[in-house]
Design a protein around this motif. Structure first.
Motif, short mmCIF file in Angstrom:
data_model
loop_
_atom_site.label_atom_id
_atom_site.label_comp_id
_atom_site.label_asym_id
_atom_site.label_seq_id
_atom_site.Cartn_x
_atom_site.Cartn_y
_atom_site.Cartn_z
N LEU A 173 -1.06 18.42 -3.86
CA LEU A 173 -2.11 18.23 -2.91
C LEU A 173 -1.71 16.51 -2.28
CD1 LEU A 173 -5.10 19.90 -2.60
CD2 LEU A 173 -3.84 20.20 -0.85
N ILE A 174 -1.65 15.95 -4.04
CA ILE A 174 -0.83 14.38 -4.33
C ILE A 174 0.07 14.31 -3.52
CG2 ILE A 174 -1.11 12.98 -5.63
CD1 ILE A 174 -2.56 14.42 -8.04
N LEU A 175 0.68 14.98 -4.07
CA LEU A 175 2.37 14.78 -3.78
C LEU A 175 1.61 14.74 -1.84
CD1 LEU A 175 4.41 17.24 -5.04
CD2 LEU A 175 4.85 14.75 -5.81
N TRP A 176 1.34 15.58 -1.54
CA TRP A 176 1.26 15.74 0.47
C TRP A 176 0.80 14.43 0.75
CZ3 TRP A 176 -0.83 20.33 3.29
CH2 TRP A 176 -0.07 20.56 4.60
N LEU A 177 -0.36 13.67 0.19
CA LEU A 177 -0.83 11.91 0.08
C LEU A 177 0.70 11.23 0.38
CD1 LEU A 177 -3.25 10.22 0.70
CD2 LEU A 177 -4.00 10.77 -1.41
N GLY A 178 1.14 11.06 -0.91
CA GLY A 178 2.48 10.44 -1.05
C GLY A 178 3.37 10.00 -0.16
N TRP A 179 3.33 10.56 0.35
CA TRP A 179 4.23 11.08 1.58
C TRP A 179 3.63 10.05 2.76
CZ3 TRP A 179 6.92 15.56 -1.09
CH2 TRP A 179 8.56 15.21 -1.48
N PHE A 180 2.57 9.87 2.56
CA PHE A 180 2.40 9.19 3.67
C PHE A 180 2.60 7.52 4.03
CE2 PHE A 180 -1.02 12.68 4.34
CZ PHE A 180 -0.47 13.30 5.93
N GLY A 181 2.93 7.85 2.29
CA GLY A 181 3.46 6.33 1.73
C GLY A 181 4.98 6.72 1.76
N PHE A 235 10.69 4.21 -5.00
CA PHE A 235 11.45 6.11 -4.86
C PHE A 235 12.90 5.77 -5.87
CE2 PHE A 235 11.52 5.66 -0.18
CZ PHE A 235 10.46 5.60 0.41
N ALA A 236 13.54 4.95 -6.61
CA ALA A 236 14.15 5.71 -7.34
C ALA A 236 13.70 5.82 -8.95
CB ALA A 236 14.95 4.56 -8.18
N GLY A 237 12.61 5.73 -8.63
CA GLY A 237 11.67 6.49 -9.39
C GLY A 237 11.13 8.09 -9.57
N THR A 238 11.32 8.85 -8.43
CA THR A 238 11.07 10.00 -7.43
C THR A 238 12.23 10.40 -8.16
OG1 THR A 238 10.06 8.76 -5.97
CG2 THR A 238 10.59 10.83 -5.72
N ALA A 239 13.46 9.85 -7.79
CA ALA A 239 14.84 10.13 -7.74
C ALA A 239 14.56 11.18 -9.14
CB ALA A 239 16.09 9.56 -7.06
N ALA A 240 14.56 10.50 -10.19
CA ALA A 240 14.80 10.77 -11.73
C ALA A 240 13.82 11.70 -12.04
CB ALA A 240 14.74 9.55 -12.72
N ILE A 297 1.02 -1.25 0.29
CA ILE A 297 -0.28 0.42 0.44
C ILE A 297 0.92 1.48 -0.52
CG2 ILE A 297 -1.67 1.05 1.32
CD1 ILE A 297 -2.81 -1.37 2.41
N ALA A 298 1.64 0.73 0.56
CA ALA A 298 2.73 2.44 0.70
C ALA A 298 3.54 2.95 -0.67
CB ALA A 298 4.05 1.99 2.45
N ALA A 299 4.05 1.61 -1.30
CA ALA A 299 4.38 2.02 -2.46
C ALA A 299 3.55 1.98 -3.39
CB ALA A 299 5.20 0.27 -3.01
N PHE A 300 2.33 1.80 -3.99
CA PHE A 300 1.31 2.36 -4.29
C PHE A 300 1.20 3.87 -4.36
CE2 PHE A 300 -1.26 -2.02 -3.57
CZ PHE A 300 0.22 -2.55 -4.39
N LEU A 301 1.07 3.95 -3.41
CA LEU A 301 1.07 5.26 -2.54
C LEU A 301 2.35 6.77 -2.95
CD1 LEU A 301 0.09 5.66 1.34
CD2 LEU A 301 -1.44 6.97 -0.62
N VAL A 302 3.90 5.49 -2.28
CA VAL A 302 4.88 6.84 -3.84
C VAL A 302 4.11 5.97 -5.43
CG1 VAL A 302 7.05 6.70 -3.75
CG2 VAL A 302 6.20 6.29 -1.82
N PHE A 303 4.00 5.62 -5.50
CA PHE A 303 3.75 5.65 -7.12
C PHE A 303 3.02 6.91 -7.94
CE2 PHE A 303 0.96 4.34 -10.77
CZ PHE A 303 1.80 4.24 -11.51
#
Length: 533
Positions: A292-300, A189-194, A86-92
């Motif tokens: 707002l989407i990024l703020w939500l994603g940070w909870f993952g 996480f790797a995708g976020t860095a790119a 679930i956390a991975a889905f939020l970060v995605f």
């Protein structure tokens, strides 16, 4: 004898006929009795039969031993795996946030290009990280690089942990989830860095060069420095702490973005008559949605880094994360109001993201009051960082360097200042129950944690600058990294993709795509300092 047999058969037939007649008579009487019942009672008869059959089945079942259910350990693995997924889905889903944010802060004529980069970068990251990145980062090797686990291959008996683990990914043996869950979480996480790089080089980079650089970053540069910290490398041994990636993810992406923006040079019209000219973003609505989407994603992003469904850890980390983001937004709003004269929306967005980046490294190691201080300083820093880079001639259309690099460095230092110390919280223990964790200067730890944090910032920054500079220079010398002047003026949507994001809508008033009046220098998409991410 024959006569005797015939007589016996006749008697048997007569007896069977009598029994049959008697049975039929009973059935007829039963049917007659049922018909005499009211419709309600007739409807209850099938239910009564089912109840009797159920009782009979239960009686038989009680005599047969039931199969053993899952053990407590198996249930824990299942719950931990579910939480990590679930956390991975939020970060995605943060990819959607980056896409909206960057598109809103860029000009209309480049919207398709920005969206295309944010969409394809995760696809490229998936392949690169699976093929080589995950092995270099987490595979067993030496203190500088992983040498096993390419293409997610090699021995592995996850979810075994600690001494029971037997495989080539020993750096992740502390978490009791399957290997696929470990890979999925680290992939996002790797995708976020790119994705961080995408915003800083927007509106003038060639599409193919960005694709190649993303592959190199996720496949080589990011995993090497990540191995030093999360792969049980030399920085981890030295005492460097980064819980969810202020340095591993955000600073690395920020350093790579900084070098890309520097080698590309500023956009046409950014600097006129020695003044910084605003090139306003075209849609602050979707930029706000992206925030707002990024703020939500940070909870993952932050709570998910526990990689275990520990209720105390997850809720505490979620609170420190949210508090830092909230206070960062407030601090940036007030600072921009006082410094610029207006409560700039782009700075409110900046401040929220700055606070979230700033707390990422220390979210599991600090108290809620400490998270307030961390978010406050991050929110103030980002307001002054944006014009600072502009004055240096670094044109970052969405402010990725200000948010992810500057506040990533601050967040890494914050661990050495505010961490509560080993065993300060129930989750700050190793698999054997021994207290572990960083100890901040302000909480009696002296410089024991702060010095390794500084060394880590410098070493990771130096390595990322070196490797990314090589990548950018090679691309510049071979393919050329910047589009032509005509393509940039016309817009990358047409020049690179042959299409428009808003076909049929009114185009920008200026054919050059930027403000012709130097008097607008230094103003943001909403009228102040240029927008950020």
């Amino acid at each position: 004898m024959q006569r005797h047999k015939k007589t016996k058969i006749r008697r048997t037939a007569a007896r069977d006929y009598a029994k049959s007649t008697q049975f039929n008579s009973k059935v007829k009487r039963l049917n007659l009795a049922i018909k005499r019942l009211s419709p309600s009672w007739q409807a209850c008869l099938p239910l009564a039969c089912l109840i009797v059959l159920g009782w009979g089945y239960m009686a038989v079942a009680q005599q047969t031993p039931a199969p053993a259910g899952p053990t407590t350990a198996e249930l824990k693995i299942a719950i931990d795996t579910l939480w990590v997924a679930i956390a991975a889905f939020l970060v995605f889903f943060m990819n959607a946030g980056f896409g909206m944010l960057e598109t809103g802060f860029c000009r209309q004529k480049n919207a398709v290009n920005v969206l295309a980069k944010n969409l394809i970068v995760f696809a490229l990251s998936t392949v690169a990280f699976w093929a080589i990145g995950f092995g270099l980062m987490f595979g067993d090797g030496n203190d500088f690089i992983g040498l096993n686990g390419l293409f997610l291959g090699g021995a592995d008996n996850s979810p075994a942990t600690g001494d029971a683990y037997q495989g080539v990914f020993s750096a992740l043996s502390w978490t009791g989830v399957p290997l696929a869950a470990k890979f999925l979480f680290q992939l996002v996480f790797a995708g976020t860095a790119a994705t961080i790089v995408s915003g800083a080089v927007a509106e003038r980079i060639k599409f193919v060069d960005f694709l190649i650089f993303s592959l190199l970053l996720v496949g080589i540069a990011y995993p090497i420095t990540g191995h030093w910290i999360w792969g049980a490398g030399w920085l981890a041994d030295f005492g460097f702490w980064d819980f969810a990636g202020s340095t591993v993810v955000h600073s690395v992406g920020g350093w790579a973005a900084l070098m890309g923006a520097a080698f590309l040079g500023p956009r046409i019209g950014k600097y006129q008559d020695k003044q910084v000219v605003a090139l306003p973003g075209h849609n602050m609505s979707i930029a706000t949605l992206g925030c707002l989407i990024l703020w939500l994603g940070w909870f993952g992003f932050n709570p998910g880094s526990t990689m275990a469904a520990d209720p105390n850890a997850i809720t505490h980390i979620a609170l420190t994360t949210n508090m830092a983001g909230a206070v960062g937004g407030i601090a940036a709003t007030v600072t921009a109001w006082l410094y610029l004269g207006k409560p700039d929306l782009s700075m409110i967005i900046n401040g929220i993201l700055a606070g979230l980046v700033g707390i990422t490294a220390s979210c599991a190691y600090v108290s809620i009051p400490s998270s307030i201080v961390i978010g406050l300083i991050a929110g103030i820093l980002v307001v002054f960082s944006v014009p600072f880079f502009d004055k240096l001639g670094i044109d970052d259309p969405v402010g990725a360097t200000s948010v992810h690099l500057v506040c990533g460095v601050w967040g890494t230092l914050a661990v050495g200042l505010f961490a509560v110390g080993p065993g300060g919280y129930s989750w700050m223990v190793d698999l054997a129950g021994k207290p572990v964790g960083p100890h901040g200067l302000f909480f009696g730890g002296g410089f024991s944690t702060l010095i390794p944090q500084i060394v880590g910032i410098l070493s990771v920054g130096g390595m990322t600058v070196l490797v990314s500079s090589i990548f950018w220079l090679v691309l510049k010398a071979t393919l050329g990294i910047r589009v032509t002047r005509q393509e940039e003026l016309e817009g990358l949507d047409i020049g690179e993709h042959g299409m428009e994001a808003y076909s049929g809508f009114m185009k920008e008033a200026s054919p050059s795509g930027f403000s012709e009046s130097p008097s607008s220098g230094g103003m943001s998409p909403t009228g102040d300092i240029p927008g950020t991410m």
